[in-house]
Scaffold this active site. Structure first.
Site, PDB file in Angstrom:
ATOM      1  N   SER A 123     -12.968 -22.834  10.362  1.00 32.87           N
ATOM      2  CA  SER A 123     -11.721 -23.119  11.076  1.00 32.87           C
ATOM      3  C   SER A 123     -11.961 -23.916  12.353  1.00 32.87           C
ATOM      4  CB  SER A 123     -10.990 -21.815  11.407  1.00 32.87           C
ATOM      5  OG  SER A 123     -11.838 -20.924  12.109  1.00 32.87           O
ATOM      6  N   VAL A 165     -18.845 -15.736   7.048  1.00 31.58           N
ATOM      7  CA  VAL A 165     -18.540 -15.485   8.456  1.00 31.58           C
ATOM      8  C   VAL A 165     -18.599 -16.777   9.286  1.00 31.58           C
ATOM      9  CG1 VAL A 165     -20.950 -14.930   9.000  1.00 31.58           C
ATOM     10  CG2 VAL A 165     -19.115 -13.974  10.410  1.00 31.58           C
ATOM     11  N   GLU A 166     -17.722 -16.874  10.309  1.00 35.31           N
ATOM     12  CA  GLU A 166     -17.602 -18.088  11.134  1.00 35.31           C
ATOM     13  C   GLU A 166     -18.765 -18.176  12.120  1.00 35.31           C
ATOM     14  OE1 GLU A 166     -15.034 -21.534  12.177  1.00 35.31           O
ATOM     15  OE2 GLU A 166     -15.530 -20.367  10.416  1.00 35.31           O
ATOM     16  N   LYS A 182     -23.523 -20.136   7.955  1.00 30.51           N
ATOM     17  CA  LYS A 182     -22.899 -21.115   7.070  1.00 30.51           C
ATOM     18  C   LYS A 182     -23.916 -22.166   6.607  1.00 30.51           C
ATOM     19  CE  LYS A 182     -18.063 -20.803   8.638  1.00 30.51           C
ATOM     20  NZ  LYS A 182     -17.443 -20.483   7.348  1.00 30.51           N
ATOM     21  N   ASN A 221      -6.244 -26.225  14.667  1.00 30.50           N
ATOM     22  CA  ASN A 221      -6.773 -25.348  15.715  1.00 30.50           C
ATOM     23  C   ASN A 221      -7.022 -26.098  17.022  1.00 30.50           C
ATOM     24  OD1 ASN A 221      -6.733 -22.754  14.627  1.00 30.50           O
ATOM     25  ND2 ASN A 221      -8.566 -23.146  13.414  1.00 30.50           N
ATOM     26  N   HIS A 241     -10.115 -26.262   5.015  1.00 30.01           N
ATOM     27  CA  HIS A 241      -9.634 -25.172   5.863  1.00 30.01           C
ATOM     28  C   HIS A 241      -8.343 -24.582   5.305  1.00 30.01           C
ATOM     29  CE1 HIS A 241      -7.936 -23.877  10.042  1.00 30.01           C
ATOM     30  NE2 HIS A 241      -8.402 -22.857   9.357  1.00 30.01           N
ATOM     31  N   MET A 285     -10.234 -13.357   2.477  1.00 30.67           N
ATOM     32  CA  MET A 285     -10.070 -14.806   2.379  1.00 30.67           C
ATOM     33  C   MET A 285     -10.611 -15.330   1.053  1.00 30.67           C
ATOM     34  SD  MET A 285      -9.009 -17.694   3.549  1.00 30.67           S
ATOM     35  CE  MET A 285      -8.634 -17.637   5.292  1.00 30.67           C
ATOM     36  N   TYR A 318       3.596 -26.657   8.288  1.00 34.20           N
ATOM     37  CA  TYR A 318       3.019 -25.885   7.184  1.00 34.20           C
ATOM     38  C   TYR A 318       1.846 -25.007   7.604  1.00 34.20           C
ATOM     39  CZ  TYR A 318       5.720 -28.493   3.660  1.00 34.20           C
ATOM     40  OH  TYR A 318       6.720 -29.019   2.883  1.00 34.20           O
ATOM     41  N   ASP A 360     -20.892 -13.116  -3.675  1.00 37.39           N
ATOM     42  CA  ASP A 360     -21.174 -12.501  -2.382  1.00 37.39           C
ATOM     43  C   ASP A 360     -22.546 -11.843  -2.474  1.00 37.39           C
ATOM     44  OD1 ASP A 360     -18.927 -11.771   0.057  1.00 37.39           O
ATOM     45  OD2 ASP A 360     -20.889 -10.811   0.153  1.00 37.39           O
TER      46      ASP A 360
END
Length: 729
Positions: A429, A401-402, A407, A500, A450, A324, A660, A343
């Site tokens: 997301s 990572v989600e 975060k 989502n 997003h 991503m 989209y 990173d």
């Protein structure tokens, strides 16, 4: 001045050569109904000039004619078929008069000549173009076909195969290709265009060029033997059936019309084009596809207005490499905004750089760039393990990572390393922006951004406005997304945001169907083949990742417990517990193996049936209509709730986000266009049959009100003026 209209004028140029100049108010020329009428009046003047020797058509804009005025389409398509047919006959009589002038004609074409603009220049004898030319007939992408003679003249000029390729696919081509296939007669630099055009006209006037011979094939039947015709049209129909399918009737109608008209001269062929165009214009597909075009213009116009006083970020950064992060970095660098990719380990950085390099190499293989350009772009992506250079960054997007704790920590740390005015964004997301903003000292400089996977292909970026996000923050992120070639749509904050939030009720409908005994294979087939989704729900879950969906499902349930909290173990749980995570590990609802190109190919796997047996009742058959209803009602209801709650600002933005971001079938036009086509009352009748299935199937009160008053979500469109009045400028 021989003639002056609102959008074009006619004057003498030199030596019996007249020029007809398209010069509409505003930035572009469009071939609207008034311009067609004005063109007819200009030709009436021209036909009386006995000393006329030649005619030059040109534009005073950066583009010749960008096409018909699509804002007129919906109202034109509402007039009765007979009236629309009459107006098309009138319009074609204008282009026929242009084509039949007793002198050579030439179009000097700069920039775009699309749709009606292309059809206009097809009526001239010669076409000279600039190197920036884009010419073609995109009508089939709008659910219609050429209506101003494009399906008649183009095949007679280029031959059936080249014309069918352009018309059926709705293609436009550049100057080099147009010259190769005979669509233009020469390519010259912009500064030499008029000079070159006059030189060609002089040669035609003196007889050095035989303009009558050039014109004649357009007036005659298509020169094809029976064998050639059978081959060309059989192949074309086969290709169209495979690519367009039953949901997009326009390409097949265009091919069949060209085939039927091949044995006739111009007049009879134009009549056949007219007879095919009119019914297409009255289809739901045409209204939906034209609606998408207009919605796209609306969304882009809104973004432009939002960013008119904002400077586009000059330096960006991505936190978190990998697929991503690498995709975001590539997209930013490719579109000219240098990016730092940070990173915490070399392995992830290498993965991100490999992803960016892979995407650039694909551009190289396709001939879009050369090695020098590739090296230049890749050099603007700077991988790093620290915060060096972050003091120069205008905007940072976090793509780790989600997990809210991770975060928050990453965002809080980064905030200390950037300038006070730097904008931070999260590529979450599902996690509410307000929750992540609580870790920041400057929440006004923070919002959601997003992206959808794969980043380089998916046009949508959801921009999420947090409770404390400033207007300037939103505008800067919208500007960056637009610069990246994306379509940014601003939504308000809630779990799952818009896309989502409406996707997971759809997945819940799928889980309930499987619980009640449906076969996921049939559900996939019905939702793909009948409703038109690019992927059925099982296949989509495998692509998204069962583990990702399992986690997101829990987030959504916590955010909307009344509707999205389930009281049973479902198929997603069963596959997750069995470590069948989808394409990423080769096992999900389907089994995946790489094909010869290294892409995952799905295969059936009997083992999954045993797993699903533990979470489903005895298998039973569902009708196609019942499957569609049970899948779509939860999504449509949630889309409506998002509009009612102000999560999404308008039906147009909602529909574009669905098309989209999720691949909602374009021929339906989006959820609100689909609702308007069905009628709210009809939808309500259908939905009430399934209310016993739970809260997701309960129709929102606002939609019930629409049904009671028979109101559409889009503003009603009035039919165009009577045809007689459209014949005057």
């Amino acid at each position: 001045m021989l003639y002056k209209g609102d959008t074009l004028y006619l004057d003498w140029l030199e030596d019996g050569i007249a020029e007809l100049v398209f010069d509409a108010p505003g930035s572009v020329n469009k071939l609207d109904t008034a311009t067609v009428a004005s063109l007819g009046q200009a030709l009436e003047v021209l036909e009386k000039q006995h000393d006329l020797k030649g005619l030059l058509l040109r534009s005073n804009k950066a583009a010749f004619i960008v096409g018909a005025d699509i804002t007129e389409f919906l109202s034109l398509f509402l007039v009765p078929e007979e009236q629309l047919s009459q107006w098309l006959h009138f319009a074609n009589s204008v282009f026929n008069r242009l084509e039949d002038l007793p002198v050579p004609t030439l179009a000097a074409v700069n920039g775009y000549a699309l749709g009606g603009g292309c059809e206009c220049v097809l009526a001239t004898d010669y076409r000279l173009a600039t190197p920036d030319l884009r010419i073609g007939l995109p009508e089939t992408k709008l659910g219609i076909m050429p209506g101003f003679g494009g399906s008649v003249r183009l095949p007679r000029m280029l031959g059936a195969d080249s014309a069918l390729e352009i018309i059926a696919a709705g293609k436009d081509v550049g100057a080099e290709h147009a010259l190769k296939i005979g669509l233009v007669d020469g390519v010259v630099k912009q500064e030499k265009l008029i000079e070159g055009a006059i030189a060609v006209l002089r040669q035609a006037i003196t007889g050095d060029l035989d303009w009558r011979a050039k014109r004649q094939p357009k007036l005659e039947p298509l020169k094809l033997s029976k064998i050639e015709a059978a081959m060309s049209f059989t192949i074309a129909k086969g290709m169209v059936a495979q690519t367009a399918g039953k949901h997009y009737p326009a390409p097949m109608t265009a091919v069949k019309t060209i085939e039927a008209a091949a044995r006739f001269g111009r007049e009879e062929a134009l009549n056949l084009e007219n007879k095919s165009f009119v019914p297409l214009a009255h289809t739901n597909e045409a209204r939906a596809l034209v609606g998408i075009f207009l919605n796209d213009q609306y969304v882009k116009g809104k973004a432009k207005k939002l960013t008119k006083d904002i400077e586009t970020p000059k330096q960006a950064a991505v936190l978190g490499a990998g697929i991503m992060g690498g995709g975001i970095a590539y997209q930013s660098a490719w579109k000219g905004v240098p990016v730092i990719m940070k990173d915490i380990n070399d392995k992830s950085l290498n993965l991100g750089m490999t992803e960016a390099a892979k995407l650039l190499n694909k551009q190289l293989e396709r001939g879009k760039i050369d090695g020098l350009k590739l090296a230049g772009v890749i050099s603007t992506i700077h991988p790093t393990l620290d915060y060096a250079g972050f003091d120069r960054v205008d905007v940072v997007v976090e793509a780790v990572v989600e997990n809210p704790k991770v975060k928050k920590a990453v965002l809080a740390e980064t905030e200390q390393k950037v300038r006070p005015e730097t904008v931070l964004a999260s590529n979450t997301s599902t996690i509410p922006i307000g929750e992540l903003a609580s870790a920041l000292e400057r929440p006004e400089n923070f919002c959601g951004m997003h992206f959808f996977n794969p980043v380089h292909r998916m046009p949508l970026v959801e921009i999420i406005r947090g409770e404390k996000s400033s207007d300037e923050t939103i505008a800067k992120v919208v500007a960056w997304a637009s610069k990246m070639g994306k379509t940014p749509i601003v939504v308000n904050d809630c779990p799952g945001f818009f896309v989502n939030r409406v996707l997971f009720p759809y997945f819940a409908g799928f889980s309930q169907l499987l619980r009640d005994g449906a076969d996921f294979r049939k559900v996939d087939k019905v939702m793909e083949k009948q409703f038109g989704w690019p992927m059925g729900p099982a296949y989509l879950l495998d692509v998204v990742g069962i583990d990702t969906a399992h986690h997101a499902q829990a987030v959504m349930a916590a955010g909307f417990p009344q509707r999205m909290q389930k009281e049973y173990r479902d198929a997603i749980d069963a596959l997750f517990d069995a470590s069948r995570f989808g394409q990423k590990n080769g096992l999900g609802f389907w089994r995946y193996k790489e094909d010869s190109k290294g892409k995952p190919k799905k295969e059936e796997d009997a083992a999954v049936d045993d797993l699903l047996a533990s979470v489903s009742q005895t298998k039973r058959d569902f009708s196609d209509d019942e499957i569609i209803a049970r899948m779509m009602i939860p999504m449509i209801n949630e889309v409506v709730r998002c509009l009612e709650e102000g999560i999404i600002a308008s039906p147009a933005e909602a529909d574009m986000a669905l098309v989209y971001g999720l691949g909602f079938p374009p021929f339906h036009g989006g959820a609100f266009r689909w609702l308007d086509t069905q009628g709210s009352a009809k939808y309500l009748d259908m939905a009430q049959q399934y209310q016993h299935l739970g809260p997701l199937y309960e129709v929102p009160e606002g939609l019930r009100n629409k049904a009671r008053h028979n109101e559409p979500y889009y503003p009603p469109v009035e039919p165009a003026r009577p045809v007689g009045s459209l014949k005057t400028a």
